[in-house]
Design an enzyme around this catalytic site. Structure first.
Site, short mmCIF file in Angstrom:
data_model
loop_
_atom_site.label_atom_id
_atom_site.label_comp_id
_atom_site.label_asym_id
_atom_site.label_seq_id
_atom_site.Cartn_x
_atom_site.Cartn_y
_atom_site.Cartn_z
N ASP A 111 0.86 -1.18 0.00
CA ASP A 111 0.00 0.00 0.00
C ASP A 111 0.90 1.23 0.00
O ASP A 111 1.70 1.43 0.92
CB ASP A 111 -0.90 -0.01 1.23
N ASP A 135 -3.04 2.50 -5.98
CA ASP A 135 -1.91 2.54 -5.06
C ASP A 135 -1.81 1.35 -4.12
O ASP A 135 -1.05 1.40 -3.15
CB ASP A 135 -1.95 3.83 -4.24
N GLU A 136 -2.54 0.28 -4.36
CA GLU A 136 -2.39 -0.89 -3.50
C GLU A 136 -2.75 -2.16 -4.25
O GLU A 136 -3.55 -2.15 -5.19
CB GLU A 136 -3.23 -0.76 -2.23
#
Length: 400
Positions: free
Chosen positions: A8, A102-103
């Site tokens: 993350d 983003d993860e």
């Protein structure tokens, strides 16, 4: 025993802004839209002590932190950074399940023989992201997805945490019930009234007792409290659909304003399909109106495709039929009924040669090579250039 890593990025959009603008480093930064109508897209760690969080109304955030520096979102820059991050993931495993820009979850069970222990793989990934992209990332390592996500949350910011199989139940036991997947405010209230405040309280209860009060969700929550999560990491190649959507800062009305967004979304979907090596023949359009009413429309193509232009034409036809002139908050395009691209087979001695690949396939291959070498902003279509958008203006809330 599986080895799952949840990576993350830390305050991703704010971190990209601070990286690209050194004057913002170490300062409270809010990435957000319209001061009255917009929401906080990202909050740097420097502004979080004031209570500012993602998805908070901008008007409230500015009141809580009047000294914060507000910058407008640059989704093309975030998408560019995201593609670079995911390229680093691909060095270690093909089993990558994106949750957002983003993860992602990574299944590295089969990678340990090449790269070492799961924790070492996580360290290498975070180091390469920091060295090559100058961005911070946190990672959680565990035997199952739910616990890996918990571990990365506990490691923030810019750290990593491994929860081994024998540690799962003791670590989870101390956490509040709100950390269980599927527990919203209403369920949390029900559990709290029943005296269940921690995950350990849920784990100690009889399954039948939980099912009596929560139905099938009771067993689900009990299993999570025990660290039981059988879900596999599902990469794009195995996904049921691939899509992209955008939430607008201001409601949009009229086909002229909506077409560029539909076009950008279709191109993004096409590139993701090609990268995953799959094609689909069902195109779906999603529309969310200003009153939050959501409708979807679908059409089936004559043949499977991974061509963004073909997807755009189908989605645009759906838009023209479904659009009633009402203001829209969100549009989304997805492709379903996915299947593997067929490998070319050797011709028989007297078999007629197969038709050459369509020009669109050659064009897409060239565009993909340009994007890989020079970045996704290097080339775009005329309508997107005129509108100021790109084929990568991803929705801030989810990577479809």
């Amino acid at each position: 025993m599986r080895a799952i890593i949840h990576v993350d990025m830390d305050a991703f959009y704010a971190s990209v802004e601070q990286r690209d603008n050194p004057s913002l480093r170490g300062k409270p930064v809010i990435v957000g839209g319209h001061a009255q109508r917009g929401v906080v897209v990202a909050a740097s760690y420097e502004v979080r002590p004031f209570g500012v969080r993602s998805a908070m109304p901008m008007a409230r955030a500015v009141k809580m932190a009047p000294q914060a520096i507000v910058v407008p979102p640059r989704f093309s820059a975030y998408s560019e950074a995201s593609e670079q991050v995911f390229a680093i993931f691909e060095r270690y495993t093909p089993l990558i399940e994106p949750l957002s820009l983003d993860e992602a979850f990574l299944d590295v069970t089969a990678s340990v023989r090449l790269f070492g222990a799961p924790a070492e793989i996580a360290r290498r990934i975070r180091k390469e992201i920091a060295t090559e992209l100058n961005l911070p990332a946190s990672a959680g390592i565990a035997p199952v997805k739910f616990v890996a996500k918990i571990a990365s949350d506990l490691a923030k910011p810019n750290g990593q945490r491994e929860i081994r199989a024998e540690e799962v139940v003791p670590v989870l036991a101390k956490l509040p019930v709100s950390r269980l997947w599927g527990v919203g405010p209403k369920t949390e209230e029900v559990l709290t009234r029943a005296g269940l405040k921690t995950i350990g309280d849920v784990a100690a209860r009889d399954v039948a007792w939980l099912e009596n009060r929560l139905g099938s969700q009771g067993r689900h929550l009990w299993e999570l409290s025990q660290g039981i999560d059988s879900r596999e990491v599902v990469p794009d190649r195995a996904a049921k659909s691939v899509g992209a959507e955008d939430t607008f800062e201001e409601d949009l009305t009229g086909l002229d304003l909506l077409r560029p967004h539909i076009h950008a979304q279709a191109l993004r979907v096409g590139r993701r399909l090609r990268r995953a090596g799959v094609k689909g023949r069902v195109v779906q359009l999603k529309l969310k109106f200003s009153d939050f009413n959501v409708i979807t429309r679908r059409t089936t193509l004559s043949a499977p495709t991974d061509d963004g232009q073909a997807i755009y034409r189908a989605a645009l036809e759906l838009l023209e039929r479904a659009h009633e002139g009402k203001p829209l908050r969100l549009t989304g395009v997805s492709v379903q009924s996915l299947g593997e691209q067929q490998e070319p087979q050797q011709l028989g001695l007297f078999q007629a040669p197969a038709a050459p690949p369509p020009r669109s396939a050659k064009l897409n291959a060239a565009l993909d090579r340009i994007a890989e070498r020079f970045g996704t902003k290097a080339i775009t279509t005329a309508d997107l250039a005129e509108s100021g958008g790109t084929a990568d203006d991803e929705d801030p809330w989810e990577r479809p």
